[in-house]
Design a protein around this motif. Structure first.
Motif, PDB file in Angstrom:
ATOM      1  N   ILE A  78      10.131   5.316   8.200  1.00  0.00           N
ATOM      2  CA  ILE A  78      10.123   5.772   6.878  1.00  0.00           C
ATOM      3  C   ILE A  78      10.187   7.239   6.828  1.00  0.00           C
ATOM      4  CG2 ILE A  78       8.649   5.684   4.796  1.00  0.00           C
ATOM      5  CD1 ILE A  78       7.786   3.005   5.448  1.00  0.00           C
ATOM      6  N   VAL A  79       9.128   7.721   7.488  1.00  0.00           N
ATOM      7  CA  VAL A  79       9.109   9.496   7.500  1.00  0.00           C
ATOM      8  C   VAL A  79      10.374  10.048   7.872  1.00  0.00           C
ATOM      9  CG1 VAL A  79       8.113  11.477   8.242  1.00  0.00           C
ATOM     10  CG2 VAL A  79       6.602   9.615   7.651  1.00  0.00           C
ATOM     11  N   LEU A 114       2.885   8.751  15.250  1.00  0.00           N
ATOM     12  CA  LEU A 114       2.762   7.748  14.086  1.00  0.00           C
ATOM     13  C   LEU A 114       3.062   6.374  14.489  1.00  0.00           C
ATOM     14  CD1 LEU A 114       4.513   9.634  11.289  1.00  0.00           C
ATOM     15  CD2 LEU A 114       2.109   9.733  11.970  1.00  0.00           C
ATOM     16  N   ASP A 115       2.739   5.394  13.859  1.00  0.00           N
ATOM     17  CA  ASP A 115       2.955   4.200  14.269  1.00  0.00           C
ATOM     18  C   ASP A 115       4.379   3.911  13.816  1.00  0.00           C
ATOM     19  OD1 ASP A 115       3.663   2.479  11.331  1.00  0.00           O
ATOM     20  OD2 ASP A 115       2.128   3.797  11.025  1.00  0.00           O
ATOM     21  N   ALA A 118      10.125  16.021  12.904  1.00  0.00           N
ATOM     22  CA  ALA A 118       9.341  16.557  14.374  1.00  0.00           C
ATOM     23  C   ALA A 118       8.163  15.430  14.468  1.00  0.00           C
ATOM     24  CB  ALA A 118       8.888  17.765  14.094  1.00  0.00           C
ATOM     25  N   VAL A 119       7.569  15.333  13.432  1.00  0.00           N
ATOM     26  CA  VAL A 119       6.006  14.526  13.570  1.00  0.00           C
ATOM     27  C   VAL A 119       6.747  13.000  13.862  1.00  0.00           C
ATOM     28  CG1 VAL A 119       4.285  13.154  12.015  1.00  0.00           C
ATOM     29  CG2 VAL A 119       4.804  16.006  12.282  1.00  0.00           C
ATOM     30  N   ALA A 120       7.725  12.439  13.008  1.00  0.00           N
ATOM     31  CA  ALA A 120       8.239  11.171  13.166  1.00  0.00           C
ATOM     32  C   ALA A 120       8.807  10.773  14.537  1.00  0.00           C
ATOM     33  CB  ALA A 120       9.349  10.834  11.927  1.00  0.00           C
ATOM     34  N   LEU A 125       0.819   9.498   7.101  1.00  0.00           N
ATOM     35  CA  LEU A 125      -0.530  10.015   8.196  1.00  0.00           C
ATOM     36  C   LEU A 125      -2.052   9.549   7.660  1.00  0.00           C
ATOM     37  CD1 LEU A 125       0.598  13.863   7.252  1.00  0.00           C
ATOM     38  CD2 LEU A 125       0.687  12.295   9.417  1.00  0.00           C
ATOM     39  N   GLY A 126      -2.141   8.570   6.527  1.00  0.00           N
ATOM     40  CA  GLY A 126      -3.273   8.422   6.041  1.00  0.00           C
ATOM     41  C   GLY A 126      -4.529   9.202   5.471  1.00  0.00           C
ATOM     42  N   ALA A 127      -5.759   8.900   5.486  1.00  0.00           N
ATOM     43  CA  ALA A 127      -6.674   9.538   5.342  1.00  0.00           C
ATOM     44  C   ALA A 127      -7.100  10.886   6.425  1.00  0.00           C
ATOM     45  CB  ALA A 127      -8.180   8.667   4.957  1.00  0.00           C
ATOM     46  N   GLU A 128      -8.027  11.711   6.035  1.00  0.00           N
ATOM     47  CA  GLU A 128      -8.620  12.549   6.874  1.00  0.00           C
ATOM     48  C   GLU A 128      -8.805  11.957   8.248  1.00  0.00           C
ATOM     49  OE1 GLU A 128     -11.654  16.341   7.509  1.00  0.00           O
ATOM     50  OE2 GLU A 128     -11.011  15.646   5.461  1.00  0.00           O
TER      51      GLU A 128
END
Length: 203
Positions: free
Chosen positions: A69-70, A62-63, A55-57, A116-119
């Motif tokens: 990839i996700v 996201l880029d 769902a996020v992908a 997602l990367g860092a916070e």
């Protein structure tokens, strides 16, 4: 001491031994049932995490490269991978299947960490109204996977410990139940939950 007294003592010893063996067998059976339940729970949580990742992908937050990839890793985890429960989860096949599933789930974890990367990156994602709900859902299921895996592996450790007992082995109290194995995967995934009180406002 007469023969009657000796016979009574022997009967008492045998009765106590039988009670001990029955108690051990019941305890082992409870542990095996707990392990089966925890494995089913872990399976459900892994699928939910994969669905949340997909769902996020697909959301566009996201880029494009990270989303691709996700999405691929999530699809393989949710649909194409071996299950932890079912008819084919006994014996050598189950060992290979669990190992393969662990690798697939670890790949999804790494894909999510990279995308997602860092916070600080996740806080920027949370500035999108859709991103808040999606991150919160993913954070929830990522945490639930960690808990479910911990409970499952704890049950496995207890079973393996008790089954090493000479009494359990001598009297074959485990029957034909296969020796369970811990489920290994990389589940170290810190996802910001923007809805949590400690998360604070996106900056």
């Amino acid at each position: 001491m007469g023969s009657a007294e000796v016979a009574l003592i022997v009967v008492a010893i045998v009765a106590v031994a039988v009670l001990v063996l029955v108690s051990l067998a019941r305890r082992l059976d409870r542990l095996h049932r707990r392990e089966a339940t925890s494995r089913a729970t872990l399976e459900a949580q892994l699928v939910r995490r994969a669905e949340a990742a997909i769902a996020v992908a697909e959301s566009g937050i996201l880029d494009p490269a990270g989303a691709l990839i996700v999405a691929d890793a999530g699809w393989r985890a949710a649909v194409e991978s071996e299950r932890l429960v079912g008819e084919d989860t006994v014996g050598e096949h189950s060992v290979a299947a669990a190992e393969a599933r662990g690798l697939v789930e670890s790949e999804l974890t790494r894909a999510l960490r990279g995308a997602l990367g860092a916070e600080s990156d996740q806080r920027r994602i949370a500035e999108d109204p859709d991103g808040v709900a999606l991150l919160a859902r993913l954070a929830h299921h990522a945490y639930r996977v960690q808990l479910a895996r911990r409970f499952h592996n704890d049950a496995v450790v207890q079973i393996r410990h008790i089954r090493r007992s000479p009494v359990i082995r001598a009297f074959r109290l485990a029957g034909r139940a296969p020796m369970p194995r811990p489920f290994e995967m990389d589940d170290a995934l810190d996802v910001l939950d923007p809805t949590a009180p400690s998360a604070g406002p996106p900056s």
